[in-house]
Each structure stands twice: as structure tokens, then as C-alpha cells.
Design a protein around this motif. Sequence first.
Motif, mmCIF file in Angstrom:
data_model
loop_
_atom_site.group_PDB
_atom_site.id
_atom_site.type_symbol
_atom_site.label_atom_id
_atom_site.label_comp_id
_atom_site.label_asym_id
_atom_site.label_seq_id
_atom_site.Cartn_x
_atom_site.Cartn_y
_atom_site.Cartn_z
ATOM 1 N N SER A 150 -50.545 0.769 65.898
ATOM 2 C CA SER A 150 -49.110 0.833 66.087
ATOM 3 C C SER A 150 -48.357 -0.136 65.185
ATOM 4 C CB SER A 150 -48.742 0.585 67.554
ATOM 5 O OG SER A 150 -49.127 -0.701 67.931
ATOM 6 N N LEU B 132 -35.226 6.260 67.753
ATOM 7 C CA LEU B 132 -35.969 5.759 68.912
ATOM 8 C C LEU B 132 -35.171 5.941 70.192
ATOM 9 C CD1 LEU B 132 -37.528 2.587 67.292
ATOM 10 C CD2 LEU B 132 -38.817 4.487 68.304
ATOM 11 N N LEU C 210 -36.727 8.229 73.078
ATOM 12 C CA LEU C 210 -37.217 7.537 74.280
ATOM 13 C C LEU C 210 -36.248 7.582 75.456
ATOM 14 C CD1 LEU C 210 -38.754 4.413 72.510
ATOM 15 C CD2 LEU C 210 -39.924 6.509 73.257
ATOM 16 N N HIS D 270 -46.832 5.820 72.877
ATOM 17 C CA HIS D 270 -47.269 5.448 71.528
ATOM 18 C C HIS D 270 -47.046 6.607 70.557
ATOM 19 C CE1 HIS D 270 -50.452 4.964 68.404
ATOM 20 N NE2 HIS D 270 -49.918 3.775 68.364
ATOM 21 N N ARG E 53 -44.927 9.136 70.823
ATOM 22 C CA ARG E 53 -43.500 9.379 70.620
ATOM 23 C C ARG E 53 -42.880 8.349 69.686
ATOM 24 N NH1 ARG E 53 -41.010 11.315 76.381
ATOM 25 N NH2 ARG E 53 -39.211 11.727 75.061
ATOM 26 N N VAL E 54 -43.252 7.074 69.845
ATOM 27 C CA VAL E 54 -42.722 6.027 68.975
ATOM 28 C C VAL E 54 -43.176 6.257 67.535
ATOM 29 C CG1 VAL E 54 -42.859 3.545 68.437
ATOM 30 C CG2 VAL E 54 -42.419 4.295 70.791
ATOM 31 N N CYS E 55 -44.456 6.574 67.349
ATOM 32 C CA CYS E 55 -44.958 6.846 65.994
ATOM 33 C C CYS E 55 -44.241 8.021 65.361
ATOM 34 C CB CYS E 55 -46.467 7.090 66.015
ATOM 35 S SG CYS E 55 -47.429 5.588 66.242
#
Length: 96
Positions: free
Chosen positions: A14, A34, A38, A72, A74-76
Motif C-alpha cells: 500500500s 478518495l 470511500l 485496500h 478501493r484506495v489503490c
Amino acid sequence: MFRPPGSTSPWTRSQTSRPLRIPQHERDALIDELTKTLRDVEPFSLMVGSLLSSRYGVIADLHPDDQLAALHHRVCEAIRAVRGDAAVQYPGVSST
């Protein structure tokens, strides 16, 4: 899943490969992406179990990890959408 040499944890990936001098317009784009990605993530709990230290860092068992893995991912994907594939890979190492 790719793991850096000496690592047994998939979560070390990450880290971003281009962390320095991100221009303000890219930071703004990351914040926007983001936030959008999110906004519907619900809080969740993890149990952190046995810690194992080594010369590479500390490894912790996490349970259940399915929601963390989804977060993880979704953030990537949000970082990748703004900064490209290279931003979520280690320099000089292919994840394929």
C-alpha cells in the motif's frame, strides 16, 4: 499477490512508489477521488493478534480481514485513477 523481498505481508504494497513532491492539483484530485470512493465505507472492527518483529518490520495477524482487503483495493483503485498504475507499485517491480 505481490510481496516485496523479505516481506510476508501483502499490506506493505500500500506504499506509493512516487511519494515526493505531489503537486497541489494532484493532491486535490486525490482528495476528491478518495472522498468519492470511500464515502459509503462503513466503520469496521479488526482484531490484531500476535505481533512478530523482524529486521524488516513488524507483522501482525488481522482478523477478519475481508473488509480491510476491500478498503485496500478501493484506495489503490482511487490512487491509480489519479496517478496511474506506477503509483501503487514498487519501483522496478512488476506486480504481474
